[in-house]
Motif scaffolding. Sequence first.
Motif, PDB file in Angstrom:
ATOM      1  N   GLY A 138       5.343  -3.906  -3.775  1.00  8.03           N
ATOM      2  CA  GLY A 138       5.006  -5.202  -4.335  1.00  8.03           C
ATOM      3  C   GLY A 138       3.522  -5.537  -4.291  1.00  8.03           C
ATOM      4  N   PRO A 139       3.173  -6.791  -4.591  1.00  6.75           N
ATOM      5  CA  PRO A 139       1.778  -7.212  -4.725  1.00  6.75           C
ATOM      6  C   PRO A 139       0.938  -7.097  -3.463  1.00  6.75           C
ATOM      7  CG  PRO A 139       3.246  -9.127  -4.729  1.00  6.75           C
ATOM      8  CD  PRO A 139       4.108  -7.914  -4.838  1.00  6.75           C
ATOM      9  N   SER A 140       1.569  -6.938  -2.296  1.00 10.83           N
ATOM     10  CA  SER A 140       0.789  -6.816  -1.066  1.00 10.83           C
ATOM     11  C   SER A 140      -0.066  -5.548  -1.074  1.00 10.83           C
ATOM     12  CB  SER A 140       1.715  -6.811   0.157  1.00 10.83           C
ATOM     13  OG  SER A 140       2.607  -5.715   0.120  1.00 10.83           O
ATOM     14  N   MET A 141       0.332  -4.543  -1.862  1.00 10.49           N
ATOM     15  CA  MET A 141      -0.406  -3.287  -1.940  1.00 10.49           C
ATOM     16  C   MET A 141      -1.332  -3.234  -3.157  1.00 10.49           C
ATOM     17  SD  MET A 141       0.321  -1.195   0.628  1.00 10.49           S
ATOM     18  CE  MET A 141       0.110  -2.668   1.655  1.00 10.49           C
ATOM     19  N   LEU A 142      -1.640  -4.409  -3.717  1.00 15.41           N
ATOM     20  CA  LEU A 142      -2.419  -4.475  -4.949  1.00 15.41           C
ATOM     21  C   LEU A 142      -3.794  -3.830  -4.815  1.00 15.41           C
ATOM     22  CD1 LEU A 142      -2.664  -5.471  -7.867  1.00 15.41           C
ATOM     23  CD2 LEU A 142      -3.510  -7.655  -6.973  1.00 15.41           C
TER      24      LEU A 142
END
Length: 215
Positions: free
Chosen positions: A53-57
């Motif tokens: 998800g977006p935490s690894m953007l």
Amino acid sequence: MKKGEGKEMEKKWSDIRLATEELSLVNPEEKNISTLAFLGVSNLVLQVLDKIGPSMLVLRQDIQRNIERVEELYLSDPTLYSSLVDILKEEAEGSIRKTESCTKAVVWLTRSIDFGVTLLGKLEKDPSSSLEQAVEEAYKNTLKPWHGWISSAAYKVALKLVPEREIFISLLMGEGQDYGALKEDIMKLVTMLQPLLDETYTLLRTYRLDRLKST
């Protein structure tokens, strides 16, 4: 097999299984690491990060930029840049350490692949660990030693935002696939990826690039 049945079966495969099928087509006797195979594995890491998800953007954006850099060079002359050693040789004189160099992109993609392999291996071997623990350990062992304090601080925040392990696993599984099948796919993929990863690190050491840090 009825018409369309093969495609329907493929849709039920996980990204992990599709990756193992693609890697199985790579000639294991090939001495030089194929640029296309390397890019394919790098794109698999992106798919895994998308599931987190977006935490690894931040990491995803870095990998995407590096993939695009290597792809651009490869497409400029697929014959000349068919292997990673060709890319490193091309930039060995002068431009190898510039920010925009493809060599630097190869270095960071290698570490990102290492992160992905370590993460998947941790999840497969230790079913009791949370996704946060697995990501933290993978980051600590692969990327953190080469990151500056700004990048390290960003990942420390990101770790607190990763989803539950069960959610991540369900996203990794293809439609209709059970957890046992996914574990087998992960084990097979990690086994296939490790030799490629080892060879790439050996190549980086040959050109004294394995200790390169971010600025």
